[in-house]
Design a protein around this motif. Structure first.
Motif, short mmCIF file in Angstrom:
data_model
loop_
_atom_site.label_atom_id
_atom_site.label_comp_id
_atom_site.label_asym_id
_atom_site.label_seq_id
_atom_site.Cartn_x
_atom_site.Cartn_y
_atom_site.Cartn_z
N PHE A 230 -27.40 9.37 -101.66
CA PHE A 230 -26.41 10.18 -100.96
C PHE A 230 -25.37 10.69 -101.94
O PHE A 230 -25.08 10.04 -102.94
CB PHE A 230 -25.78 9.41 -99.80
N ARG A 258 -26.34 15.04 -90.32
CA ARG A 258 -25.01 15.21 -89.76
C ARG A 258 -24.90 16.45 -88.85
O ARG A 258 -25.45 17.50 -89.18
CB ARG A 258 -24.00 15.37 -90.88
N GLY A 259 -24.14 16.29 -87.77
CA GLY A 259 -23.91 17.41 -86.88
C GLY A 259 -23.17 18.54 -87.56
O GLY A 259 -23.49 19.72 -87.38
N ASN A 260 -22.19 18.19 -88.38
CA ASN A 260 -21.37 19.22 -89.01
C ASN A 260 -22.17 20.09 -89.97
O ASN A 260 -21.80 21.23 -90.23
CB ASN A 260 -20.20 18.58 -89.76
N GLU A 261 -23.27 19.54 -90.51
CA GLU A 261 -24.06 20.35 -91.43
C GLU A 261 -24.75 21.49 -90.70
O GLU A 261 -24.88 22.59 -91.22
CB GLU A 261 -25.11 19.48 -92.12
N SER A 292 -28.29 12.80 -86.24
CA SER A 292 -28.53 11.36 -86.30
C SER A 292 -28.18 10.63 -85.02
O SER A 292 -28.71 9.57 -84.74
CB SER A 292 -27.73 10.77 -87.46
N ASN A 293 -27.25 11.19 -84.24
CA ASN A 293 -26.85 10.48 -83.02
C ASN A 293 -27.61 10.98 -81.79
O ASN A 293 -27.36 10.55 -80.69
CB ASN A 293 -25.35 10.61 -82.81
N GLY B 142 -11.15 16.31 -88.57
CA GLY B 142 -12.46 16.24 -87.92
C GLY B 142 -13.52 15.65 -88.82
O GLY B 142 -14.69 15.58 -88.45
N LYS B 144 -15.35 12.59 -91.18
CA LYS B 144 -15.49 11.14 -91.24
C LYS B 144 -15.62 10.77 -92.70
O LYS B 144 -16.58 11.14 -93.36
CB LYS B 144 -16.70 10.69 -90.44
N GLU B 284 -20.88 9.67 -86.00
CA GLU B 284 -21.00 11.06 -85.55
C GLU B 284 -19.99 11.41 -84.44
O GLU B 284 -19.87 12.54 -84.03
CB GLU B 284 -22.42 11.37 -85.07
N GLY B 287 -15.06 14.82 -85.21
CA GLY B 287 -15.28 16.26 -85.34
C GLY B 287 -14.27 17.12 -84.60
O GLY B 287 -13.29 16.63 -84.03
N THR B 321 -21.87 9.72 -93.35
CA THR B 321 -20.51 10.22 -93.40
C THR B 321 -20.40 11.43 -94.35
O THR B 321 -21.31 11.68 -95.13
CB THR B 321 -19.55 9.13 -93.89
N GLU B 322 -19.28 12.09 -94.25
CA GLU B 322 -19.09 13.29 -95.06
C GLU B 322 -18.34 12.95 -96.34
O GLU B 322 -17.26 13.44 -96.59
CB GLU B 322 -18.38 14.36 -94.24
N GLN B 324 -17.26 9.78 -99.36
CA GLN B 324 -16.74 8.41 -99.41
C GLN B 324 -15.66 8.32 -100.47
O GLN B 324 -15.68 9.04 -101.45
CB GLN B 324 -17.86 7.41 -99.71
#
Lengths: 576, 469
Positions: A230, A258-261, A292-293, B142, B144, B284, B287, B321-322, B324
């Motif tokens: 990652f 990821r949703g945001n992607e 993922s969710n 928004g 993570k 998730e 956001g 996560t976006e 770290q």
């Protein structure tokens, strides 16, 4: 259609009795009619993986089989859509249910109301076969959608005009059986679409990324894997490929990510223009988002949904690039479902059929002669997310056995912001040799050769670095210090590419050729200067070093070429 | 409501109830002990004969004679705005000796996945006042962004400092903090509460405490309850919510414990194969969504077992996560606070939250240049340890000095020092001015003129002559 009932619920797996289904039939589960698929049959009990959250289901709830395999609806309106793993349109679901995905939400994959202007290409009395083009529809500004016949037979009737995907556009008869023709048809996702033959992959899929196009080229119809820990830039690389590769159609599968992607792609692609057509990238893109969710079983299906859509556009004669991010999450979905079925696990808990499933998926790539006689291709680029970045794990290993291009992402490169963080020593492309001719015809006669020589320098550098670690750089002879200088140029000024810079994000082959030419010329002139007795330090301090460093931000290829003359002049002025 | 007295097996946190009827998957259960005490649980598997119930809490005192009530609904929590300023147990029961707030709404703690088509890309810069975060690993509203820490490192201090200082430039609105303690010690929890009280932050905070001596299965519920509260405040009450979850390592341990008790096939290091999916169902839930004013930002904290980033807990987290924020034991040993190591740290959403109009035009390039220079300096440090500093070129020696100064001036800052983004970037330029200008390939020349020149006074002018065009 026989109604049965649930006898057991265990997470996403439901056991049902009395539905008399066959393997891979789609079933509807519970009062809310959640969608599921039969994945195992034991006696009169069917084991069903459910594509939605199963909370609230109980033994005794109704289940019925639709008798059909999990299928996608193929027709105009696929492009620019965002679907979940089983081709439900997410924007439509958002319009119906708000920002959260409610259970039991249903919506048709293709807009039922939109009228498409259909232009028939066959006429009454024509004999057509499966895969023949019946006519065309302008799907987006970029793409003309060819309506493909799902049947064989003689056309009894067909008319141009404005139709919805549900309207009958004509009629076909084969051996006395008449069937309606529509703009769209269904195809089971787990079955590869047929073609006439596969070609050897000798045509480059231009990606606009220097490190890939120059050193590890991907062929149209080829397969590539991008494994990396990652934070090493898998997603940025995948997105760059989706943006800039010269495919006609891009299918982007966000599988367990990821949703945001996905949101980023949704917001960014309509704003970005394709460097070749000048039209928004979204016009040629379809997104499959099973984040993922979202339910894990639908994640398993998303890969098949994506590849089937890709094959459909291939059959129209298009070059399709499919990005799967990430195949590891898909394998984990297999593992999770396998675990629920109490199957005997293979390595690291993955099911024993993991290798077969991966190979089957990648084998659906290829450049083919389609049933309608045209050339089309599906290129698969799969991201792999090995736990801890360790490539010895089963998903990476089984993937590497089938793919032909391996782009090794490297965390230590990413940490020093060397992007794309593709390790040039570990990566490989088995297509490169076969493309010599293509490069000679389409870039320049010396491009292939230059890339080989540049790679030699980079490999020499790696060897020299080991010595430098022990004795320091000044202990090396001048010639070797020059190699270090040039290799650093190659790394920083050629391999590194800024995906967020307005010019550098896309590099045409001609530009790359000119850049490489300058760097290698620098090396040769440097060698000559050393022979004349010039100190290596002076070479390193030349002004042209800075010009080379800024080449990548230059749009105009002629200006890059002009650096060569500037360089020759400065070298001739160097004194011993 | 159905009540059974047919427990047939008790194993770890699992209770097997026989001859049940009409029990649904995920339903909440009450186990009534002989003493009259009630314990909650949830149905994990149900067939025509047997329901497998996971009990939240110890199974101590439960016998085959205990009564089991199936409540017919999933785990829900009552929510209202009055929860602000209150302290709850890990299952959402008030523990601050005040009456429970009257709920306006009751929501399922598992929530529902946000539709990717309804998300808005996070892009509002959050100024945390911490240079390593703002300058090089920018947090946006928004996002993570977890803190990867190790045992004994000051992650709690850092989290409190972020919670205290976080703001969006140009907006007066402060963040509401939802804090979930997952299996941390009383002492650590006390540190958070005391700091929140001292700074007045408690007024706009909701605290959920599952402490180390609370039942470990309860830990599976605590973050879900906290996130449901956070979603409610963000998406129904239009607030900007910052959620701090600590420590996710304890959560994952609880997950493994339950999985082992269920005899599931283990994945890596005994953690269940579905841990990725399970962790994603928490992370998730952050956001920005279309049409809602509020946002949900998440800062989960986890301690890496053995400081190993490839351990399944940080590894799977990093994949979801976006980015770290990684704390380093080496920096901590040198006495540097906050010991954020910028090299393995990352913010994936940084590029959308910075630049002209958001922070400053030079931000991304300065950050790239600082990264590259510090990485180079660190490499050279290793090299000079072998060959000695004398064997290095003069440029390389400058990089060594740069790396030291970077740690002392850029990374190091006070626990109460709230740096503006301009201050952060200026410190960056000041440090870059230590390096020869031709090394600064990643920054624009015009930015060098505009921002760096003033730090170069008294330097040898001749050296810069080739760049004065």
């Amino acid at each position: 259609m026989r109604k049965g009932k649930i006898v057991r619920v265990s997470g996403p797996v439901v056991y049902a009795k009395g539905i008399n289904a066959s393997m891979y039939d789609v079933v509807r589960v519970g009062e809310e009619e959640l969608i599921g698929e039969v994945i195992k049959i034991v006696g009169n009990v069917a084991v069903v993986q459910v594509y939605e959250d199963t909370t609230g289901l109980k033994p005794g709830d109704p289940v019925y089989s639709t008798g059909k395999a999990l299928s996608v609806h193929l027709g105009p309106g696929i492009l620019k859509s965002i679907y979940d793993g089983i081709q439900r349109p997410l924007d439509e679901i958002a319009a119906q249910h708000g920002v959260f995905i409610a259970r039991g939400a249903s919506a048709t994959p293709l807009d039922q109301k939109k009228k498409w202007s259909f232009e028939a290409k066959v006429k009454k009395g024509d004999r057509v076969s499966i895969g023949s083009v019946l006519g065309v529809v302008k799907e987006t500004e970029l793409i003309t959608h060819r309506i493909i016949s799902p049947y064989e037979g003689t056309i009894k009737d067909i008319k141009s005009g404005d139709y919805t995907v549900e309207d009958v556009i004509g009629e076909i008869e084969d051996k006395g059986v008449k069937k309606d023709l529509k703009l769209a048809h269904y195809w089971p996702v787990r079955k590869a679409r047929p073609f006439v033959e596969k070609y050897p992959p000798h045509v480059l899929l231009t990606t606009g990324m220097r490190v890939i196009d120059t050193f590890f080229p991907i062929a149209k119809g080829g397969t590539a894997a991008i494994p990396g820990p990652f934070g090493s830039g898998k997603t940025v690389t995948q997105q760059s490929l989706a943006k800039w590769s010269d495919a006609d159609i891009v299918v982007y599968i966000g599988c367990g990510e990821r949703g945001n992607e996905m949101t980023e792609v949704l917001h960014e692609f309509p704003e970005l223009d394709d460097p070749r057509s000048g039209k928004p990238l979204m016009e040629r893109t379809v997104l499959i988002a099973n984040t993922s969710n979202m339910p894990v079983a639908a994640r398993e299906a998303s890969i098949y949904t994506g590849i089937t859509l890709a094959e459909y556009y291939r059959d129209m004669g298009y070059n399709v690039a499919l990005m799967a991010d990430s195949t590891s999450r898909w394998a984990e979905a297999l593992r999770e479902i396998g675990g629920r079925l109490e199957e005997m696990p293979g390595e690291e808990g993955y099911p024993a059929y993991l290798a077969r499933k991966l190979a089957e998926f990648y084998e659906r790539a290829g450049r083919v002669k389609t049933l309608s006689g045209e050339d089309g291709s599906v290129t698969i680029i799969g991201a792999v997310s090995p736990p801890g970045g360790d490539l010895s794990e089963p998903v990476s290993q089984n993937t590497l056995r089938v793919v032909k291009v391996f782009l090794a992402l490297d965390a230590s490169l990413a940490q020093r912001r060397h992007f794309p963080a593709i390790n040039w020593l570990n990566s490989y492309s088995l297509y490169k040799e076969g493309m010599q001719e293509w490069f000679a015809e389409n870039v320049s006669s010396s491009f292939y050769d230059k890339s080989e020589r540049a790679m030699e320098l980079l490999q020499r550098e790696a060897e020299l670095q080991e010595i430098v670690q022990l004795v320091g750089p000044d202990a090396l002879p001048d010639r070797e210090q020059l190699i270090l200088i040039v290799a650093r140029m190659l790394r920083e000024d050629y391999l590194q590419q800024n995906a967020f810079h307005e010019v550098d994000m896309y590099c045409a082959l001609q530009k790359g050729d000119a850049m490489l030419d300058n760097i290698l010329s620098f090396y040769h002139l440097g060698l000559e200067a050393l022979k004349r007795g010039v100190e290596v330090k002076k070479i390193n301090d030349m002004n042209v070093v800075e010009s080379i460093g800024r080449m990548k931000y230059e749009k105009d290829v002629e200006k890059i070429k002009a650096i060569k003359a500037e360089m020759a002049k400065e070298f001739s002025n160097l004194e011993a | 409501m159905k009540e059974y007295k047919s427990i047939n097996q008790i194993a770890g946190p699992l209770v097997f109830v026989e001859d049940v009827e009409g029990v649904s998957y995920g339903e909440i259960v009450e186990v009534v002990l002989d003493s009259g005490e009630k314990r909650k649980g949830q149905v994990l598997d149900v067939s025509e004969k047997v329901a497998v119930v996971q009990v939240f809490g110890p199974t101590e005192g439960i016998s085959t004679g205990s009564a089991v009530r199936f409540l017919g609904e999933t785990m829900k929590i009552g929510l209202s705005e009055d929860m602000l300023g209150r302290v709850f147990s890990g299952l959402g029961v008030p523990i601050d000796h005040a009456p429970a707030p009257v709920p306006e709404e009751r929501l399922d703690v598992n929530g529902l996945p946000i539709n990717p088509a309804s998300r808005e890309p996070p892009s509002d810069f959050i100024q945390t006042g911490i240079s390593t975060i703002d300058g090089m690993n920018t947090l946006v509203r928004g996002q993570k962004l977890p803190i990867f820490s190790g045992a004994g490192l000051p992650h709690n201090k850092l989290a409190v400092q972020i919670a205290r200082q976080a703001k969006v430039l140009g907006e007066n609105e402060q963040f509401v903090v939802v804090f979930a303690a997952i299996g941390i010690t009383h002492e650590e929890a006390h540190f958070f509460i005391r700091d929140f009280e001292r700074t007045g932050a408690l007024e706009r905070a909701v605290l959920f405490l599952n402490l180390a001596n609370d039942p470990s299965v309860e830990r599976l519920m605590t973050p879900r309850i906290a996130l449901t509260t956070a979603e409610y405040l963000a998406f129904e009450k239009d607030m900007h919510v910052l959620t701090i979850l600590t420590d996710l390592t304890n959560y994952a341990e609880a997950l493994r414990e339950v999985s082992a008790a269920r005899n599931e096939v283990p994945g890596r290091r005994g953690y269940p194969g579905y841990m990725y999916t399970d962790l994603a169902s928490l992370y998730e839930r952050a956001g920005r969504v279309a049409g809602k004013k509020g946002t949900l930002t998440q800062i989960p904290i986890l301690t890496m077992p053995g400081d190993d980033k490839t351990h399944p807990i940080p590894d799977l987290t990093g994949y979801i996560t976006e980015g770290q924020i990684v704390l380093s034991r080496d920096l901590d040993r040198k006495g540097i606070y906050p010991p954020v190591d910028p090299l393995p740290s990352l913010s994936r959403l940084m590029s959308s939250g910075i630049g002209e109009g958001k922070t400053r035009e030079d931000h991304s390039r300065v950050s790239d240049q600082l990264y590259a220079a510090y990485a180079n300096g660190r490499d050279l440090r290793a090299l000079s340890a072998v060959v000695g500093e004398e064997a290095l070129s003069s440029t390389d020696r400058k990089y060594l000095q740069f790396a030291d100064a970077f740690e002392q001036r850029f990374i190091q800052q006070g626990y109460h020092e709230d740096r503006s983004i301009e201050q952060t970037l200026d410190i960056g330029w000041e440090l870059l001015a230590m390096l020869p200008e031709r090394e600064l390939k990643k920054v624009k020349k015009e930015h060098i003129e505009k921002y760096m020149r003033r730090f170069q006074k008294g330097k040898n002018e001749a050296k810069d002559k080739h760049s004065k065009e």
